[in-house]
Design a protein around this motif. Structure first.
Motif, mmCIF file in Angstrom:
data_model
loop_
_atom_site.group_PDB
_atom_site.id
_atom_site.type_symbol
_atom_site.label_atom_id
_atom_site.label_comp_id
_atom_site.label_asym_id
_atom_site.label_seq_id
_atom_site.Cartn_x
_atom_site.Cartn_y
_atom_site.Cartn_z
ATOM 1 N N TYR A 27 44.201 15.580 130.958
ATOM 2 C CA TYR A 27 45.434 16.241 131.359
ATOM 3 C C TYR A 27 45.520 17.562 130.612
ATOM 4 O O TYR A 27 44.752 17.822 129.673
ATOM 5 C CB TYR A 27 46.666 15.374 131.071
ATOM 6 C CG TYR A 27 46.778 14.921 129.629
ATOM 7 C CD1 TYR A 27 47.310 15.756 128.654
ATOM 8 C CD2 TYR A 27 46.352 13.655 129.250
ATOM 9 C CE1 TYR A 27 47.414 15.340 127.343
ATOM 10 C CE2 TYR A 27 46.458 13.234 127.939
ATOM 11 C CZ TYR A 27 46.984 14.086 126.987
ATOM 12 O OH TYR A 27 47.071 13.678 125.681
ATOM 13 N N GLY A 28 46.435 18.393 131.047
ATOM 14 C CA GLY A 28 46.585 19.700 130.418
ATOM 15 C C GLY A 28 48.000 20.216 130.579
ATOM 16 O O GLY A 28 48.874 19.541 131.141
ATOM 17 N N VAL A 29 48.237 21.417 130.089
ATOM 18 C CA VAL A 29 49.563 22.027 130.163
ATOM 19 C C VAL A 29 49.990 22.152 131.624
ATOM 20 O O VAL A 29 49.249 22.661 132.468
ATOM 21 C CB VAL A 29 49.553 23.408 129.482
ATOM 22 C CG1 VAL A 29 50.898 24.105 129.665
ATOM 23 C CG2 VAL A 29 49.231 23.264 128.005
ATOM 24 N N GLY A 30 51.200 21.666 131.926
ATOM 25 C CA GLY A 30 51.724 21.737 133.280
ATOM 26 C C GLY A 30 51.553 20.478 134.090
ATOM 27 O O GLY A 30 52.192 20.327 135.141
ATOM 28 N N ASP A 31 50.711 19.547 133.646
ATOM 29 C CA ASP A 31 50.516 18.293 134.371
ATOM 30 C C ASP A 31 51.711 17.364 134.155
ATOM 31 O O ASP A 31 52.306 17.330 133.077
ATOM 32 C CB ASP A 31 49.241 17.587 133.915
ATOM 33 C CG ASP A 31 47.989 18.257 134.454
ATOM 34 O OD1 ASP A 31 48.131 19.149 135.307
ATOM 35 O OD2 ASP A 31 46.888 17.889 134.025
ATOM 36 N N GLY B 67 56.727 12.831 131.813
ATOM 37 C CA GLY B 67 57.236 14.177 131.997
ATOM 38 C C GLY B 67 56.117 15.189 132.118
ATOM 39 O O GLY B 67 54.976 14.849 132.440
ATOM 40 N N THR B 68 56.449 16.440 131.844
ATOM 41 C CA THR B 68 55.512 17.551 131.973
ATOM 42 C C THR B 68 54.897 17.875 130.621
ATOM 43 O O THR B 68 55.613 18.006 129.622
ATOM 44 C CB THR B 68 56.228 18.791 132.526
ATOM 45 O OG1 THR B 68 56.848 18.463 133.772
ATOM 46 C CG2 THR B 68 55.234 19.923 132.750
ATOM 47 N N ASN C 234 47.962 10.588 135.316
ATOM 48 C CA ASN C 234 48.152 11.998 135.654
ATOM 49 C C ASN C 234 48.553 12.086 137.119
ATOM 50 O O ASN C 234 47.776 11.740 138.005
ATOM 51 C CB ASN C 234 46.858 12.780 135.399
ATOM 52 C CG ASN C 234 47.098 14.279 135.389
ATOM 53 O OD1 ASN C 234 47.936 14.777 136.118
ATOM 54 N ND2 ASN C 234 46.362 14.987 134.558
ATOM 55 N N LYS C 235 49.759 12.596 137.367
ATOM 56 C CA LYS C 235 50.298 12.618 138.722
ATOM 57 C C LYS C 235 49.986 13.904 139.478
ATOM 58 O O LYS C 235 50.361 14.033 140.649
ATOM 59 C CB LYS C 235 51.819 12.422 138.678
ATOM 60 C CG LYS C 235 52.244 11.101 138.037
ATOM 61 C CD LYS C 235 53.746 10.942 138.047
ATOM 62 C CE LYS C 235 54.172 9.615 137.415
ATOM 63 N NZ LYS C 235 55.639 9.434 137.417
ATOM 64 N N THR C 236 49.327 14.850 138.832
ATOM 65 C CA THR C 236 49.086 16.143 139.477
ATOM 66 C C THR C 236 47.633 16.587 139.462
ATOM 67 O O THR C 236 47.274 17.491 140.208
ATOM 68 C CB THR C 236 49.926 17.243 138.795
ATOM 69 O OG1 THR C 236 49.674 17.209 137.386
ATOM 70 C CG2 THR C 236 51.402 17.035 139.034
ATOM 71 N N ALA D 116 51.548 19.160 149.533
ATOM 72 C CA ALA D 116 52.414 20.308 149.794
ATOM 73 C C ALA D 116 53.147 20.097 151.111
ATOM 74 O O ALA D 116 52.527 19.804 152.148
ATOM 75 C CB ALA D 116 51.591 21.591 149.857
ATOM 76 N N VAL D 117 54.451 20.236 151.093
ATOM 77 C CA VAL D 117 55.285 20.104 152.285
ATOM 78 C C VAL D 117 55.756 21.491 152.694
ATOM 79 O O VAL D 117 56.445 22.180 151.928
ATOM 80 C CB VAL D 117 56.491 19.179 152.027
ATOM 81 C CG1 VAL D 117 57.363 19.079 153.277
ATOM 82 C CG2 VAL D 117 56.019 17.796 151.589
ATOM 83 N N VAL D 118 55.360 21.920 153.880
ATOM 84 C CA VAL D 118 55.697 23.261 154.375
ATOM 85 C C VAL D 118 56.630 23.118 155.566
ATOM 86 O O VAL D 118 56.308 22.427 156.547
ATOM 87 C CB VAL D 118 54.421 24.034 154.793
ATOM 88 C CG1 VAL D 118 54.790 25.429 155.289
ATOM 89 C CG2 VAL D 118 53.460 24.117 153.616
#
Length: 245
Positions: free
Chosen positions: A157-161, A170-171, A202-204, A210-212
């Motif tokens: 994981y990393g920053v922003g995940d 959380g983040t 890790n959820k990301t 992506a929902v457009v």
């Protein structure tokens, strides 16, 4: 006793020492300094490669000079990804540089002591005893550092995940060798020791949804809109740059 003979003998002994152990000590220090410089340069090159996210073979004259606009846009990483990669590179580089300095410096000191006639066997034995004592006395600290190192190397994981480590969800705001800082939905900043993470969700990483929203006229033919959207998605998937991203 002739003072001149004593001075001559002393100069001879000094010259003999300089031409023997003195030269060897100088070579040991020189080789150690060169080795440390080379290792630090190599670590710097590797960490820069990690921070930039580019291949070492694509630097300098080997770097591609052309590319599509889409490829150029894809190579511009997001700020979060850039921070994550830079932090990994900085942390790994700092650990490797410190380790290289300690290892090479210790070897040089021991070799120099050996050349001046000091018995280095007790130092080696003492280092082993100190290492064992440190390992027993700081098991949790060593566990945290080793876990953090493997997490960085494996890029778990990393920053922003957005992660779930059990104790906190959380983040990720910061990833260190000892602790990871996680900000939950309530705004609380959690300091989680890396050695206490038995599992990490890790959820990301590696997947995103992506929902457009596409607004169409009320009287538009929905089937025609659907066909146009499918056609546009197929073109994006067939693109050699975007489709493989």
């Amino acid at each position: 006793t002739d003072p001149g003979a004593v001075v001559t003998d002393g100069a001879g002994v000094l010259m003999t020492w300089l031409l023997g152990p003195g030269v060897r000590i100088g070579l040991i220090v020189l080789i150690g300094a060169i080795s440390l410089l080379v290792v630090r340069r190599l670590i710097k090159a590797v960490t820069e490669h990690i921070a930039d996210g580019t291949s070492l073979l694509q630097r300098g004259i080997g770097k591609p000079l052309a590319g599509t606009e889409v490829a150029a846009a894809l190579r511009k990483v997001s700020p979060v990804t850039n921070v994550r990669r830079t932090q990994r590179a900085r942390t790994i580089g700092s650990v490797l540089r410190s380790t290289a300095g300690i290892v090479i410096g210790s070897i040089v000191v021991l070799l120099v002591l050996d050349q001046v006639g000091v018995n280095i066997a007790p130092f080696i034995a003492s280092a082993g005893i100190v290492g064992v004592a440190f390992g027993f006395g700081a098991q949790s600290l060593v566990k945290d550092f080793l876990s953090g190192l493997f997490m960085l190397l494996e890029d778990q994981y990393g920053v922003g995940d957005v992660v779930d480590v059990g104790a906190a969800q959380g983040t990720v705001e910061s990833v260190g060798l000892r602790v990871t800082k996680i900000r939950d939905a309530d705004g609380t900043l959690w300091y989680v020791p890396n050695g206490t993470m038995l599992r990490v969700g890790n959820k990301t990483q590696g997947w995103a949804n992506a929902v457009v929203e596409v607004k169409v006229d009320y009287f538009a033919d929905l089937q025609q809109v659907h066909d146009l959207l499918v056609e546009a998605a197929a073109r994006v998937a067939a693109d050699p740059e975007v489709g493989s991203a």
